[in-house]
Design a protein around this motif. Structure first.
Motif, PDB file in Angstrom:
ATOM      1  N   TRP A 192      44.952  36.522  37.153  1.00  0.00           N
ATOM      2  CA  TRP A 192      45.196  35.147  37.608  1.00  0.00           C
ATOM      3  C   TRP A 192      46.090  35.062  38.847  1.00  0.00           C
ATOM      4  CZ3 TRP A 192      49.688  32.373  38.210  1.00  0.00           C
ATOM      5  CH2 TRP A 192      50.851  32.957  37.708  1.00  0.00           C
ATOM      6  N   SER A 193      46.986  36.033  39.051  1.00  0.00           N
ATOM      7  CA  SER A 193      47.985  35.914  40.126  1.00  0.00           C
ATOM      8  C   SER A 193      47.657  36.757  41.350  1.00  0.00           C
ATOM      9  CB  SER A 193      49.351  36.340  39.586  1.00  0.00           C
ATOM     10  OG  SER A 193      49.318  37.705  39.179  1.00  0.00           O
ATOM     11  N   LEU A 194      46.486  37.363  41.408  1.00  0.00           N
ATOM     12  CA  LEU A 194      46.198  38.338  42.457  1.00  0.00           C
ATOM     13  C   LEU A 194      45.865  37.691  43.796  1.00  0.00           C
ATOM     14  CD1 LEU A 194      43.939  40.864  40.484  1.00  0.00           C
ATOM     15  CD2 LEU A 194      46.447  40.808  40.682  1.00  0.00           C
ATOM     16  N   SER A 195      46.382  38.294  44.866  1.00  0.00           N
ATOM     17  CA  SER A 195      45.982  37.914  46.219  1.00  0.00           C
ATOM     18  C   SER A 195      44.783  38.738  46.674  1.00  0.00           C
ATOM     19  CB  SER A 195      47.136  38.117  47.196  1.00  0.00           C
ATOM     20  OG  SER A 195      48.222  37.280  46.885  1.00  0.00           O
ATOM     21  N   VAL A 196      44.748  39.980  46.232  1.00  0.00           N
ATOM     22  CA  VAL A 196      43.633  40.882  46.538  1.00  0.00           C
ATOM     23  C   VAL A 196      43.257  41.627  45.272  1.00  0.00           C
ATOM     24  CG1 VAL A 196      42.883  42.931  47.822  1.00  0.00           C
ATOM     25  CG2 VAL A 196      44.297  41.198  48.961  1.00  0.00           C
ATOM     26  N   ALA A 197      41.965  41.722  45.011  1.00  0.00           N
ATOM     27  CA  ALA A 197      41.477  42.533  43.885  1.00  0.00           C
ATOM     28  C   ALA A 197      40.656  43.694  44.440  1.00  0.00           C
ATOM     29  CB  ALA A 197      40.631  41.691  42.943  1.00  0.00           C
ATOM     30  N   VAL A 198      40.937  44.874  43.918  1.00  0.00           N
ATOM     31  CA  VAL A 198      40.190  46.071  44.307  1.00  0.00           C
ATOM     32  C   VAL A 198      39.192  46.374  43.204  1.00  0.00           C
ATOM     33  CG1 VAL A 198      40.319  48.495  44.957  1.00  0.00           C
ATOM     34  CG2 VAL A 198      42.198  46.945  45.567  1.00  0.00           C
ATOM     35  N   LEU A 199      37.908  46.172  43.490  1.00  0.00           N
ATOM     36  CA  LEU A 199      36.855  46.478  42.526  1.00  0.00           C
ATOM     37  C   LEU A 199      36.503  47.957  42.668  1.00  0.00           C
ATOM     38  CD1 LEU A 199      34.928  45.345  40.368  1.00  0.00           C
ATOM     39  CD2 LEU A 199      33.267  44.977  42.195  1.00  0.00           C
ATOM     40  N   VAL A 200      36.753  48.707  41.602  1.00  0.00           N
ATOM     41  CA  VAL A 200      36.602  50.167  41.638  1.00  0.00           C
ATOM     42  C   VAL A 200      35.252  50.566  41.059  1.00  0.00           C
ATOM     43  CG1 VAL A 200      37.547  52.353  40.821  1.00  0.00           C
ATOM     44  CG2 VAL A 200      39.092  50.484  41.483  1.00  0.00           C
ATOM     45  N   ILE A 201      34.511  51.370  41.822  1.00  0.00           N
ATOM     46  CA  ILE A 201      33.202  51.873  41.384  1.00  0.00           C
ATOM     47  C   ILE A 201      33.187  53.376  41.619  1.00  0.00           C
ATOM     48  CG2 ILE A 201      30.705  51.794  41.763  1.00  0.00           C
ATOM     49  CD1 ILE A 201      31.118  48.948  42.855  1.00  0.00           C
TER      50      ILE A 201
ATOM     51  N   LEU B 242      36.208  38.194  38.722  1.00  0.00           N
ATOM     52  CA  LEU B 242      36.995  38.026  39.949  1.00  0.00           C
ATOM     53  C   LEU B 242      36.495  36.842  40.764  1.00  0.00           C
ATOM     54  CD1 LEU B 242      37.306  41.780  41.037  1.00  0.00           C
ATOM     55  CD2 LEU B 242      39.002  40.383  39.822  1.00  0.00           C
ATOM     56  N   GLU B 243      35.169  36.680  40.838  1.00  0.00           N
ATOM     57  CA  GLU B 243      34.612  35.544  41.575  1.00  0.00           C
ATOM     58  C   GLU B 243      34.951  34.242  40.879  1.00  0.00           C
ATOM     59  OE1 GLU B 243      32.236  32.338  42.748  1.00  0.00           O
ATOM     60  OE2 GLU B 243      32.021  33.266  40.759  1.00  0.00           O
ATOM     61  N   ALA B 244      34.832  34.235  39.549  1.00  0.00           N
ATOM     62  CA  ALA B 244      35.099  33.023  38.779  1.00  0.00           C
ATOM     63  C   ALA B 244      36.552  32.594  38.895  1.00  0.00           C
ATOM     64  CB  ALA B 244      34.732  33.242  37.312  1.00  0.00           C
ATOM     65  N   MET B 245      37.457  33.553  38.975  1.00  0.00           N
ATOM     66  CA  MET B 245      38.879  33.226  39.032  1.00  0.00           C
ATOM     67  C   MET B 245      39.345  32.894  40.438  1.00  0.00           C
ATOM     68  SD  MET B 245      40.645  35.666  36.191  1.00  0.00           S
ATOM     69  CE  MET B 245      42.098  34.618  36.202  1.00  0.00           C
TER      70      MET B 245
ATOM     71  N   ALA C 287      39.953  31.393  28.229  1.00  0.00           N
ATOM     72  CA  ALA C 287      41.000  32.232  28.818  1.00  0.00           C
ATOM     73  C   ALA C 287      41.546  31.519  30.034  1.00  0.00           C
ATOM     74  CB  ALA C 287      40.434  33.589  29.217  1.00  0.00           C
ATOM     75  N   THR C 288      42.862  31.328  30.056  1.00  0.00           N
ATOM     76  CA  THR C 288      43.516  30.729  31.211  1.00  0.00           C
ATOM     77  C   THR C 288      44.921  31.280  31.308  1.00  0.00           C
ATOM     78  OG1 THR C 288      44.110  28.658  32.331  1.00  0.00           O
ATOM     79  CG2 THR C 288      44.335  28.708  29.934  1.00  0.00           C
ATOM     80  N   GLY C 289      45.402  31.512  32.537  1.00  0.00           N
ATOM     81  CA  GLY C 289      46.692  32.162  32.680  1.00  0.00           C
ATOM     82  C   GLY C 289      46.644  33.526  32.023  1.00  0.00           C
ATOM     83  N   THR C 290      47.599  33.786  31.131  1.00  0.00           N
ATOM     84  CA  THR C 290      47.617  35.059  30.400  1.00  0.00           C
ATOM     85  C   THR C 290      47.276  34.869  28.930  1.00  0.00           C
ATOM     86  OG1 THR C 290      50.001  34.791  30.066  1.00  0.00           O
ATOM     87  CG2 THR C 290      49.307  36.123  31.944  1.00  0.00           C
ATOM     88  N   GLY C 291      46.789  33.679  28.560  1.00  0.00           N
ATOM     89  CA  GLY C 291      46.470  33.413  27.158  1.00  0.00           C
ATOM     90  C   GLY C 291      44.995  33.161  26.943  1.00  0.00           C
ATOM     91  N   HIS C 292      44.586  33.201  25.686  1.00  0.00           N
ATOM     92  CA  HIS C 292      43.220  32.814  25.340  1.00  0.00           C
ATOM     93  C   HIS C 292      43.259  32.016  24.038  1.00  0.00           C
ATOM     94  CE1 HIS C 292      43.839  36.880  23.626  1.00  0.00           C
ATOM     95  NE2 HIS C 292      43.116  36.458  22.617  1.00  0.00           N
ATOM     96  N   TYR C 293      42.337  31.028  23.932  1.00  0.00           N
ATOM     97  CA  TYR C 293      42.414  30.025  22.887  1.00  0.00           C
ATOM     98  C   TYR C 293      41.008  29.663  22.407  1.00  0.00           C
ATOM     99  CZ  TYR C 293      46.679  29.806  25.620  1.00  0.00           C
ATOM    100  OH  TYR C 293      47.807  30.149  26.325  1.00  0.00           O
TER     101      TYR C 293
END
Length: 597
Positions: A75-84, A101-104, A293-299
């Motif tokens: 949720w807090s990322l400025s850059v995400a590294v997708l590892v393959i 990553l796209e959804a968030m 799932a939102t923030g760091t929780g899930h409900y």
């Protein structure tokens, strides 16, 4: 400026090794992770940019069973590294993680093809081409792709440079003006008590600051702060922090909670309106139970579609804290597939009338394209808004002017002109009813702040739209004639006129509703009530008081017998009448005598 990046991708594709190559830190922290050889919860590390500013790194789990932990870290990322992994190429979990990553809404994505030391250039090029096609399909834009080897170090510096370049382009807008963090870990440290960790956003947090834990509302103080393995007195956004909290037990706080400087920047509710989108090849059914799932929780909760396409009402099993446009994901109940994504638009219970109005508003002013701030939506929904910040006032003025919406500002309340006119019409209608309306009655039925209704009353008095008599507001027409008198009201007036100086007692009026009708007649000043349920017409009351006061000046004194002689009224009537004159400040009592005022 501080930033946090994170890795994502298929299990065993080399995320943790890549982070160690970038930072020199092994992010696996749990013995169970060491034993299994894979990350099952969030791991943390950091490196320094060219200016010596730390860049936080979150290592999220790749295994499908731990997708919830992956969402918590993203949720807090400025850059995400997708590892393959170059040895295996694009796989299903690569697809799933890319979709998350796209959804968030992660601002920047970079793809790292790992394990290049184990493949030749042709295989690497095939892996690149496959990743390029899939990433373009999901993100609808070109994504940088860099081959790396965590063993030999090839490509690591290129990856680092690309990440730092993307961080400099990060221009995300922040809706929060004060510091907060979604808590992702809670533990106890001997001598420090309860410690929580998370990614700090919004604003700074300093040692000694008071925090509110949401959704519980527990308040606490920051005893100490650690950021990137250093004790600091103040932490800046966006950075990884560990906060030692005063007077909070570990059982009172958990992953998913929010620690906030200003709790008013969040709404704690169970029910929400969301803007949602279903993932490709996935389904969400109306009234379906989902995991959110939102923030760091899930409900757990249920989703109910609104008539407006793309909007739904979400009802959770428990209250959570969210803010405007916070992102959420829908996970298959009991499974691990991401079904869809959404944004929180409205918090709180919503009836059918509200939902119809909401639909009309978003149809005319689409969220995001037109309405860019929650305050604009709340203004359109409620018709007014108060206690706005200077930034909100500036944004609202721009929104209202751009969309040619008429408004007025009354005592720090921004109110739409059409709502103000509606309240003015309600005042005129209530004042025109038999008996008029008191201020309290008008305020009780108002849909706007009292300050606005007070303003309307004063304006209506000045423009002669209403007239005040004692504590009652009347339309001017009611003061003379038999304007809007009911059949019973006319009958009572006739009876009072016939009795003249004897007046009428309530028990003499046997008609049903007589007491209520007399109250209305009193309020429009056609009837004057005396003690003992005795009633006179206002006309006759004025005539009698004129007789009593004729020829007397302010300060003159007269006795009860003198008043009786002048009027011919018995003591049964003269005492209540003199008391009413005293109530109206026409005379005052001086022993048994009366003094003219």
């Amino acid at each position: 400026m501080y930033h946090i990046i994170g890795t994502s991708g298929h299990v065993d594709h080399g995320k943790t090794a890549l982070i160690e190559a970038l930072t020199g830190i092994n992010a696996d922290r749990l013995p169970e992770e060491k034993k299994r050889g894979m990350t099952i919860d969030l791991g943390f590390a950091h490196f320094f940019d060219d200016e010596g500013i730390p860049v936080g790194v979150i290592d999220v789990p790749g295994h499908e069973r731990f997708i919830r932990n992956m969402v918590s870290g993203a949720w807090s990322l400025s850059v995400a590294v997708l590892v393959i992994a170059g040895t295996e190429g694009w796989m299903q979990q690569s697809e799933d993680h890319a979709r998350v990553l796209e959804a968030m809404g992660i601002p920047h994505i970079v793809c790292a093809i790992t394990k290049t030391d184990l493949i030749d250039s042709d295989v690497l090029e095939v892996a690149r081409e496959m990743a390029r096609e899939e990433l373009l399909r999901i993100f609808n834009k070109k994504i940088p792709i860099i081959g790396v080897s965590s063993v030999t170090g090839d490509g690591i510096e290129d990856l680092r440079a690309t990440i730092l370049s993307l961080l400099k382009q990060d221009d995300r807008s922040e809706h929060h003006e004060s510091g907060y963090l979604h808590i992702d870990r809670v533990f106890t440290v001997k001598g420090s008590g309860t410690v929580v960790t998370g990614s700090l956003s919004g604003g700074s947090i300093s040692q000694g600051d008071e925090l509110t834990i949401l959704p519980s509302g527990i308040t606490t103080k920051v005893r100490g702060i650690q950021s990137y393995h250093k004790e600091v007195e103040m932490a800046m956004p966006t950075s990884r922090v560990a906060l030692s909290l005063q007077g909070v037990k570990t059982g009172s706080v958990s992953r998913g909670c929010i620690a906030a400087i200003d709790p008013n920047e969040f709404q704690v509710e169970r029910e929400f309106i969301i803007q949602y989108e279903v993932m490709e090849d996935r389904k969400i059914r109306n009234h379906m139970e989902v995991e959110l799932a939102t923030g760091t929780g899930h409900y757990i909760g249920k989703i109910h579609f609104l008539r407006t396409e793309g909007y739904a009402r979400l009802v959770l099993d428990e209250a959570i804290a969210v803010s405007w446009l916070d992102i959420c994901l829908f996970i298959q109940r009991g499974g691990y597939h991401i079904l869809g994504k959404g944004r929180f638009i409205w918090s709180g219970e919503t009836g059918k009338h509200f939902r119809n109005k909401f639909a009309q508003i978003v149809a005319s002013y689409p969220i995001g394209d037109c309405i860019e701030d929650e305050s604009a939506l709340r203004l359109l929904i409620n018709g007014w808004l108060k206690n706005t910040t200077s930034r909100q006032k500036r944004d609202l003025k721009r929104f209202l002017t751009k969309n040619d919406i008429s408004y007025r500002i009354i005592d720090e309340v921004i109110i739409l002109e059409e709502v103000l006119l509606g309240e003015a019409q309600r005042l005129r209608q209530m004042a025109s009813k038999s008996g008029g309306v008191t201020r309290a009655e008008f305020l009780q039925g108002g849909l706007v702040p009292d300050a606005v209704d007070h303003y309307l009353i004063e304006r209506a008095l000045v423009t002669y739209q209403i007239t005040q008599r004692d504590q009652v507001y009347l339309s001017p027409e009611q003061i003379d004639g038999d304007y809007q008198l009911s059949k019973l009201g006319k009958k009572i007036m006739k009876q009072l006129e016939n009795t003249r100086d004897r007046g009428v007692q309530l028990k003499e009026i046997t008609d049903e509703g007589a007491r209520g009708e007399l109250r209305n007649l009193i309020r429009i000043e056609k009837v004057v009530p005396l003690e003992g349920d005795i009633y006179f017409t206002r006309e006759r009351f004025d005539e009698i008081t004129d007789i009593i006061l004729k020829g007397r000046n302010t300060g003159d004194v007269f006795s009860i017998p003198e008043a009786k002689d002048r009027t011919g009224l018995s003591r049964r009537y003269i005492i209540p009448l003199l008391n009413k004159m005293e109530e109206k400040h026409m005379v005052k009592r001086d022993g048994d005598a009366r003094v003219v005022l």
